[in-house]
Design a protein around this motif. Structure first.
Motif, PDB file in Angstrom:
ATOM      1  N   PHE A   1       0.851  -1.197   0.000  1.00 27.65           N
ATOM      2  CA  PHE A   1       0.000   0.000   0.000  1.00 27.65           C
ATOM      3  C   PHE A   1       0.885   1.244   0.000  1.00 27.65           C
ATOM      4  O   PHE A   1       0.673   2.184  -0.765  1.00 27.65           O
ATOM      5  N   ARG A   2       1.915   1.209   0.859  1.00 26.88           N
ATOM      6  CA  ARG A   2       2.775   2.407   0.977  1.00 26.88           C
ATOM      7  C   ARG A   2       3.557   2.657  -0.308  1.00 26.88           C
ATOM      8  O   ARG A   2       3.813   3.798  -0.659  1.00 26.88           O
ATOM      9  N   SER A   3       3.933   1.558  -1.015  1.00 32.01           N
ATOM     10  CA  SER A   3       4.672   1.813  -2.249  1.00 32.01           C
ATOM     11  C   SER A   3       3.726   2.243  -3.378  1.00 32.01           C
ATOM     12  O   SER A   3       4.081   3.076  -4.194  1.00 32.01           O
ATOM     13  N   PHE A   4       2.511   1.716  -3.385  1.00 27.61           N
ATOM     14  CA  PHE A   4       1.555   2.141  -4.423  1.00 27.61           C
ATOM     15  C   PHE A   4       1.061   3.567  -4.164  1.00 27.61           C
ATOM     16  O   PHE A   4       0.832   4.331  -5.081  1.00 27.61           O
ATOM     17  N   PHE A   5       0.822   3.856  -2.901  1.00 24.38           N
ATOM     18  CA  PHE A   5       0.163   5.124  -2.561  1.00 24.38           C
ATOM     19  C   PHE A   5       0.921   5.866  -1.463  1.00 24.38           C
ATOM     20  O   PHE A   5       0.413   6.013  -0.345  1.00 24.38           O
ATOM     21  N   PRO A   6       2.154   6.308  -1.780  1.00 24.39           N
ATOM     22  CA  PRO A   6       2.887   7.015  -0.732  1.00 24.39           C
ATOM     23  C   PRO A   6       2.078   8.230  -0.303  1.00 24.39           C
ATOM     24  O   PRO A   6       1.456   8.889  -1.142  1.00 24.39           O
ATOM     25  N   GLN A   7       2.034   8.495   0.969  1.00 23.86           N
ATOM     26  CA  GLN A   7       1.347   9.666   1.524  1.00 23.86           C
ATOM     27  C   GLN A   7      -0.174   9.564   1.548  1.00 23.86           C
ATOM     28  O   GLN A   7      -0.832  10.462   2.034  1.00 23.86           O
ATOM     29  N   ARG A   8      -0.762   8.516   0.993  1.00 25.96           N
ATOM     30  CA  ARG A   8      -2.231   8.498   1.011  1.00 25.96           C
ATOM     31  C   ARG A   8      -2.764   7.836   2.269  1.00 25.96           C
ATOM     32  O   ARG A   8      -2.169   6.910   2.790  1.00 25.96           O
ATOM     33  N   ARG A   9      -3.929   8.318   2.698  1.00 25.36           N
ATOM     34  CA  ARG A   9      -4.606   7.746   3.846  1.00 25.36           C
ATOM     35  C   ARG A   9      -5.706   6.827   3.340  1.00 25.36           C
ATOM     36  O   ARG A   9      -6.397   7.159   2.375  1.00 25.36           O
ATOM     37  N   LEU A  10      -5.864   5.692   3.982  1.00 20.76           N
ATOM     38  CA  LEU A  10      -6.914   4.763   3.546  1.00 20.76           C
ATOM     39  C   LEU A  10      -8.183   4.995   4.360  1.00 20.76           C
ATOM     40  O   LEU A  10      -8.141   5.056   5.594  1.00 20.76           O
ATOM     41  N   ILE A  11      -9.292   5.134   3.653  1.00 19.60           N
ATOM     42  CA  ILE A  11     -10.590   5.216   4.330  1.00 19.60           C
ATOM     43  C   ILE A  11     -11.427   4.040   3.843  1.00 19.60           C
ATOM     44  O   ILE A  11     -11.669   3.908   2.631  1.00 19.60           O
ATOM     45  N   LEU A  12     -11.805   3.178   4.753  1.00 18.39           N
ATOM     46  CA  LEU A  12     -12.657   2.043   4.382  1.00 18.39           C
ATOM     47  C   LEU A  12     -14.094   2.415   4.689  1.00 18.39           C
ATOM     48  O   LEU A  12     -14.362   3.083   5.703  1.00 18.39           O
ATOM     49  N   VAL A  13     -15.012   1.961   3.854  1.00 18.79           N
ATOM     50  CA  VAL A  13     -16.425   2.252   4.084  1.00 18.79           C
ATOM     51  C   VAL A  13     -17.205   0.960   3.903  1.00 18.79           C
ATOM     52  O   VAL A  13     -17.108   0.318   2.850  1.00 18.79           O
ATOM     53  N   SER A  14     -17.920   0.555   4.941  1.00 19.99           N
ATOM     54  CA  SER A  14     -18.738  -0.658   4.810  1.00 19.99           C
ATOM     55  C   SER A  14     -19.994  -0.480   5.634  1.00 19.99           C
ATOM     56  O   SER A  14     -20.062   0.389   6.512  1.00 19.99           O
ATOM     57  N   ASN A  15     -20.979  -1.296   5.355  1.00 20.07           N
ATOM     58  CA  ASN A  15     -22.206  -1.214   6.135  1.00 20.07           C
ATOM     59  C   ASN A  15     -21.935  -1.570   7.588  1.00 20.07           C
ATOM     60  O   ASN A  15     -22.301  -0.863   8.504  1.00 20.07           O
ATOM     61  N   ARG A  16     -21.252  -2.701   7.809  1.00 21.25           N
ATOM     62  CA  ARG A  16     -21.004  -3.187   9.175  1.00 21.25           C
ATOM     63  C   ARG A  16     -19.724  -2.609   9.741  1.00 21.25           C
ATOM     64  O   ARG A  16     -18.730  -2.482   9.025  1.00 21.25           O
ATOM     65  N   GLU A  17     -19.719  -2.335  11.025  1.00 22.71           N
ATOM     66  CA  GLU A  17     -18.512  -1.806  11.651  1.00 22.71           C
ATOM     67  C   GLU A  17     -17.569  -2.955  12.042  1.00 22.71           C
ATOM     68  O   GLU A  17     -18.024  -4.083  12.283  1.00 22.71           O
ATOM     69  N   PRO A  18     -16.264  -2.665  12.098  1.00 20.17           N
ATOM     70  CA  PRO A  18     -15.307  -3.762  12.341  1.00 20.17           C
ATOM     71  C   PRO A  18     -15.326  -4.297  13.775  1.00 20.17           C
ATOM     72  O   PRO A  18     -14.988  -5.452  13.994  1.00 20.17           O
ATOM     73  N   TYR A  19     -15.678  -3.446  14.735  1.00 18.30           N
ATOM     74  CA  TYR A  19     -15.759  -3.908  16.129  1.00 18.30           C
ATOM     75  C   TYR A  19     -17.198  -3.766  16.601  1.00 18.30           C
ATOM     76  O   TYR A  19     -17.745  -2.663  16.567  1.00 18.30           O
ATOM     77  N   VAL A  20     -17.806  -4.868  16.996  1.00 20.36           N
ATOM     78  CA  VAL A  20     -19.212  -4.808  17.411  1.00 20.36           C
ATOM     79  C   VAL A  20     -19.303  -4.808  18.940  1.00 20.36           C
ATOM     80  O   VAL A  20     -18.465  -5.397  19.627  1.00 20.36           O
TER      81      VAL A  20
ATOM     82  N   VAL B   1     -10.324   6.003  -0.919  1.00 18.66           N
ATOM     83  CA  VAL B   1     -11.540   5.522  -0.260  1.00 18.66           C
ATOM     84  C   VAL B   1     -11.932   4.186  -0.871  1.00 18.66           C
ATOM     85  O   VAL B   1     -12.078   4.070  -2.093  1.00 18.66           O
ATOM     86  N   TRP B   2     -12.077   3.180  -0.001  1.00 23.19           N
ATOM     87  CA  TRP B   2     -12.437   1.847  -0.501  1.00 23.19           C
ATOM     88  C   TRP B   2     -13.806   1.467   0.073  1.00 23.19           C
ATOM     89  O   TRP B   2     -13.943   1.247   1.275  1.00 23.19           O
ATOM     90  N   LEU B   3     -14.801   1.438  -0.820  1.00 21.89           N
ATOM     91  CA  LEU B   3     -16.165   1.094  -0.390  1.00 21.89           C
ATOM     92  C   LEU B   3     -16.411  -0.400  -0.578  1.00 21.89           C
ATOM     93  O   LEU B   3     -15.894  -1.006  -1.524  1.00 21.89           O
ATOM     94  N   GLN B   4     -17.230  -0.948   0.300  1.00 19.12           N
ATOM     95  CA  GLN B   4     -17.553  -2.371   0.214  1.00 19.12           C
ATOM     96  C   GLN B   4     -19.046  -2.573  -0.061  1.00 19.12           C
ATOM     97  O   GLN B   4     -19.890  -2.071   0.684  1.00 19.12           O
ATOM     98  N   ASP B   5     -19.303  -3.295  -1.137  1.00 20.55           N
ATOM     99  CA  ASP B   5     -20.575  -3.989  -1.304  1.00 20.55           C
ATOM    100  C   ASP B   5     -21.799  -3.212  -1.762  1.00 20.55           C
ATOM    101  O   ASP B   5     -21.758  -2.018  -2.024  1.00 20.55           O
ATOM    102  N   TYR B   6     -22.909  -3.981  -1.787  1.00 23.62           N
ATOM    103  CA  TYR B   6     -24.134  -3.536  -2.452  1.00 23.62           C
ATOM    104  C   TYR B   6     -24.961  -2.572  -1.616  1.00 23.62           C
ATOM    105  O   TYR B   6     -25.971  -2.063  -2.087  1.00 23.62           O
ATOM    106  N   HIS B   7     -24.554  -2.361  -0.371  1.00 24.76           N
ATOM    107  CA  HIS B   7     -25.289  -1.400   0.458  1.00 24.76           C
ATOM    108  C   HIS B   7     -24.976   0.029   0.040  1.00 24.76           C
ATOM    109  O   HIS B   7     -25.698   0.942   0.413  1.00 24.76           O
ATOM    110  N   LEU B   8     -23.917   0.216  -0.725  1.00 25.39           N
ATOM    111  CA  LEU B   8     -23.374   1.569  -0.914  1.00 25.39           C
ATOM    112  C   LEU B   8     -23.226   1.950  -2.391  1.00 25.39           C
ATOM    113  O   LEU B   8     -22.270   2.621  -2.766  1.00 25.39           O
ATOM    114  N   ALA B   9     -24.174   1.559  -3.215  1.00 24.39           N
ATOM    115  CA  ALA B   9     -24.020   1.815  -4.655  1.00 24.39           C
ATOM    116  C   ALA B   9     -24.116   3.301  -5.007  1.00 24.39           C
ATOM    117  O   ALA B   9     -23.514   3.745  -5.985  1.00 24.39           O
ATOM    118  N   LEU B  10     -24.856   4.063  -4.224  1.00 26.77           N
ATOM    119  CA  LEU B  10     -25.057   5.471  -4.591  1.00 26.77           C
ATOM    120  C   LEU B  10     -24.000   6.398  -3.993  1.00 26.77           C
ATOM    121  O   LEU B  10     -23.799   7.506  -4.482  1.00 26.77           O
TER     122      LEU B  10
END
Ligand code: GDG
Length: 516
Positions: free
Chosen positions: A11-30, A160-169
């Motif tokens: 990731f660091r070599s592909f995207f030096p200086q970039r911040r990753l933002i993940l977006v999904s319907n479910r949260e990683p810690y419940v 920004v990396w979005l996940q799945d069919y909940h977030l098409a719009l």
């Protein structure tokens, strides 16, 4: 952890200086309520979270998700809600930005449009499709809320990396409000052919939303091609079929196929543990399995997984091949899922009834043809069951990939098990050494299970070794790396175009042969 570290360095070599933002319907810690009051937060079950959490821990960044209510029996605390959390709780390394959804949003966006409109539509199971104006309204509103949160969190350096069919719009709104954002999206379920997709009253708007991404990826080439064809039919687009890219209103979207996988090594290590081997022995003793062959099915209770079709095949198997009576038991784990939706509640009842009928018809003394476990199990229990099984049956009517098939293969330390795998699960493309089954053809399906049960030991081993070698070549970390590498390439192409000052994307879409 070493694989996650490798992903992080890529990731660091592909995207030096970039911040990753993940977006999904479910949260990683419940959150779970504690009996004495208060909450504890644990990593959500599921392979994707398990793979992405260590990556986020090493990179930092933000994960945006619906802040779902806590589970468990304890009393609710006065200030339970938090907009933002630092996780993991014991050793905070990244942020979770939580969206608060009303009960009505959850009913109409999640249980409604996502799971009663898009889910059955994309699985081509049209008898379950429901379109309602209130579903669509909530889907638009919640996607807009996700997009606002992304715009709020993302500076120009964000990926920004979005996940799945909940977030098409959401991608469309993000692109409108912050055009420089880099957007990628993974669609975890099938993409249907145009003839099916066009049934959706909102077909055009959904495609427009998704084409705001710089990259959208599916499990299979077939889903990728379906998506591109839908764009061709529905919108005024230019398509480069050689490079699998679509230009819409001057924006280029790369469309790719990246079959998801599991952390095969960890799963194998888990299945090899002494306590798991001990558990396998205990299960055999407790259920008097000695001398029996064991079949296993592990599913969320979802109509797309073909559980009723599997039980019907078992009925035919015991009728046509009575030699398996008293010598074969099938264990079905059914983790309750989406029970608020009528079709799912109904399925739970129908599975229970079908199991009871089978056991009544064929059961003898202390032997039952089917042992039904209507609840979710821990990973340890699942690993023990996978190891115990002589045959695993995955009989999806349609499935993006199916990770259970891959988990079973990874857990087959003794290489004794046979995998019966639906031709309509994405995983079938990678596992030609499984026995292919057609869940719509019950008699053939029954014969396939029979074939698995009588398969000689040597053939079982050979098939399993081949599947394990395939799995070792593509785990979930190489899946993440592949997507990031494609995202890098897509952004480079867009950058070259900007530097050349080309106003139209069409120039890039002349087939390479025509270039000077
Ligand atoms: C979508 C797509 C695609 C099941 N029962 C228990 C349990 N599970 C775990 C399994 C496996 C996961 O749930 C189910 O994986 P599937 O792949 O079958 O998935 P879906 O939920 O339908 O997910 C699918 C996937 O996204 C990834 O892209 O493969 O095609 O439909 O990991 O082990 N886990 C635990 N207890 C259970 O009782 N702990």
């Amino acid at each position: 952890m070493k694989h996650a570290e490798h992903v992080v360095s890529r990731f660091r070599s592909f995207f030096p200086q970039r911040r990753l933002i993940l977006v999904s319907n479910r949260e990683p810690y419940v959150a779970r309520r504690l009996p004495g009051g208060g909450l504890t937060r644990v990593l959500a079950p599921g392979g994707l979270t398990a793979a992405l959490d260590p990556v986020m821990r090493a990179l930092g960044g933000t994960w945006i998700a619906w802040g779902s209510p806590p589970s468990g029996e304890g009393p609710p605390g006065p200030d339970e809600w938090q907009d933002r959390l630092a996780v993991p709780p014991q050793e905070p390394a990244y942020d979770v930005r939580r969206l608060r959804l009303s009960d009505s949003d959850v009913r109409n966006y999640y249980h409604g449009y996502a799971n009663q409109s898009l889910w059955p539509l994309c699985h081509n199971l049209l008898e379950h499709v429901r379109f309602r104006d209130r579903f669509w309204k909530a889907y638009q509103d919640v996607n807009a809320a996700f997009a606002r949160a992304v715009v709020d969190e993302a500076r120009d350096d964000a990926l920004v990396w979005l996940q799945d069919y909940h977030l098409a719009l959401a991608p469309g709104s993000i692109r409108r409000d912050r055009p420089s954002t880099r957007l990628l999206h993974f669609w975890h379920i099938p993409w249907p052919p145009w003839l099916v997709y066009r049934i959706c009253p909102n077909h055009r708007v959904l495609l427009e939303g998704l084409l705001a991404n710089d990259l959208i990826a599916f499990h299979l080439e077939n889903f990728r091609d379906n998506f591109i064809r839908c764009c061709e039919q529905d919108l005024d687009v230019l398509v480069d079929w050689r490079r699998h890219a679509v230009v819409h209103r001057g924006h280029v979207t790369a469309v790719r196929a990246h079959p998801i996988s599991i952390d095969a090594e960890s799963f194998r290590e888990l299945a090899s543990r002494d306590d798991i081997a001990k558990r396998v022995g205990e299960l055999r003793a407790r259920f008097r399995f000695a001398g029996l062959q064991i079949g296993i099915g592990v599913d969320r209770l979802d109509y797309s997984k073909g559980i009723l079709e599997r039980l019907e095949a078992l009925r035919i198997l015991f009728t046509r091949h009575p030699e398996h009576v008293r010598s074969f038991t099938f264990i079905q784990v059914g983790a309750p899922s989406r029970s608020e939706i009528l079709a799912y509640a109904d399925l739970q009842e129908r599975v229970q009834t079908a199991v009871e009928r089978l056991n009544k018809q064929f059961g003898e003394d202390d032997w039952r043809p089917v042992l039904y476990i209507p609840q979710g199990l821990t990973h340890e229990e699942l690993a023990a069951l996978y190891r115990l099984a002589d045959v695993a049956v995955v009989s999806s009517l349609q499935d993006g990939m199916n990770l259970v098939a891959k988990e079973f293969v990874a857990a087959q330390v003794d290489k004794r098990g046979v995998l019966c795998l639906s031709e309509f699960a994405g995983a079938a493309e990678e596992f030609p050494h499984a026995i292919p089954v057609n869940p719509f053809y019950s008699e053939g399906f029954a014969e396939d299970i029979h074939r698995a049960l009588v398969m000689p030991r040597e053939e079982r081993r050979e098939r399993m070794e081949r599947m394990q070698a395939i799995l070792d070549r593509g785990d979930v970390y190489s899946w993440i790396e592949g997507i990031l590498a494609d995202a890098r390439a897509a952004l480079d192409l867009a950058g070259r175009r900007r530097r050349r000052g080309s106003v139209s994307a069409e120039a890039d879409f002349r087939p390479p042969a025509n270039r000077t």
